[in-house]
Design an enzyme around this catalytic site. Structure first.
Site: not given
Ligand code: BEZ
Length: 274
Positions: A91, A174
């Protein structure tokens, strides 16, 4: 005896009609259930928004103050996107990329609006950390100035079908909703938690939607500005024939139903943002 047979036949016919009618209705209901994905928010059942639907309205608290969506962005294109959680690496890379490209989206008359089910203070702390501490792929000192919605109650996430329990019960996937100037959802892309979005593609989709609208054309696989575009399929035998006979200026046909024409990159760019 004759009377008995007559009554029996009548009852049989009525029962048979009722059985057939019920079966038909259930089949119809099953077919509807298969095509409509429903979301329940505060005991109200909504159909998950789909391409061509009006963007569901909501009020929200964001890192840029309260917003009414989509009415605060009248006349603009909107990209409403969700992310799973603050202070997570994928993110963070996405927010830095979106913020770095914000001017490019603004040049396309497009407002970015982000959302996660975290709270406002978490959002503020995360965006401050990104600006003050994170350097990634040549991006640093990145300030996120588009609104990031707090959605602790998950009301908006549920309303937009951003929560997909098979992927995660507590985090939004997402999702990317492309919403046009008339507040109609025009494209939707979903990515899982483990894969960061392709921002070239997000920008290409926005440019493609605006180009298709402005020039009343369709766009072939992998289209980019400057590539040939597809003209609407011939609606009569006469048009099909004249196109195949090469009588339509500037139109090239691979077959009668698959004809293209040129629109230069400059022409496309002169109309973008409209
Ligand atoms: C992230 O790195 O954005 C992420 C990865 C796995 C689950 C939720 C967020």
């Amino acid at each position: 005896m004759k009377k008995f047979f007559f009554s029996f036949n009548l009852i049989f016919a009525v029962v048979l009609t009722a059985v057939v009618f019920t079966a038909c209705c259930n089949h119809k209901k099953d077919a509807q259930a298969q095509t409509q994905v429903q979301v329940v928010v505060e005991n109200q059942v909504f159909q998950m928004p789909r391409i061509g639907d009006a963007a569901p309205e909501f009020k929200a608290v964001t890192t840029q103050g309260d917003i009414n969506f989509p009415s605060d962005y009248k006349g603009k294109w909107k990209i409403l996107f969700s992310h799973p959680a603050d202070f997570t690496p994928v993110c963070t890379s996405e927010f830095m990329t979106f913020a770095t490209m914000q001017k490019e989206f603004e040049a396309l008359n497009c407002q970015l609006v982000g959302l996660s089910v975290d709270g406002l203070y978490s959002h503020i702390a995360w965006l401050r950390t990104i600006k003050e501490k994170i350097e990634y792929k040549g991006m640093k000192d990145v300030e996120v100035t588009f609104p990031l919605i707090e959605d602790i109650t998950m009301t908006v996430a549920k309303r937009y079908g951003m929560l997909q329990p098979g992927e995660s019960a507590t985090k939004a996937v997402r999702a990317v909703f492309f919403i046009d100037r008339k507040d109609i959802i025009r494209a939707i892309i979903y990515y899982p938690l483990s894969l960061g979005r392709n921002f070239d593609e997000i920008k290409r989709v926005l440019i493609g939607l605006q180009t298709a609208d402005n020039f009343a054309v369709a766009l072939p696989a992998d289209w980019r500005p400057g590539d040939d575009v597809i003209v609407p399929t011939a609606g009569s035998c006469g048009v099909a024939k004249s196109r195949m006979d090469g009588e339509e200026q500037g139109v090239t046909c691979h077959d009668w139903f698959f004809c293209t024409k040129k629109i230069s990159k400059e022409e496309v760019e002169s109309k973008l943002g409209k």
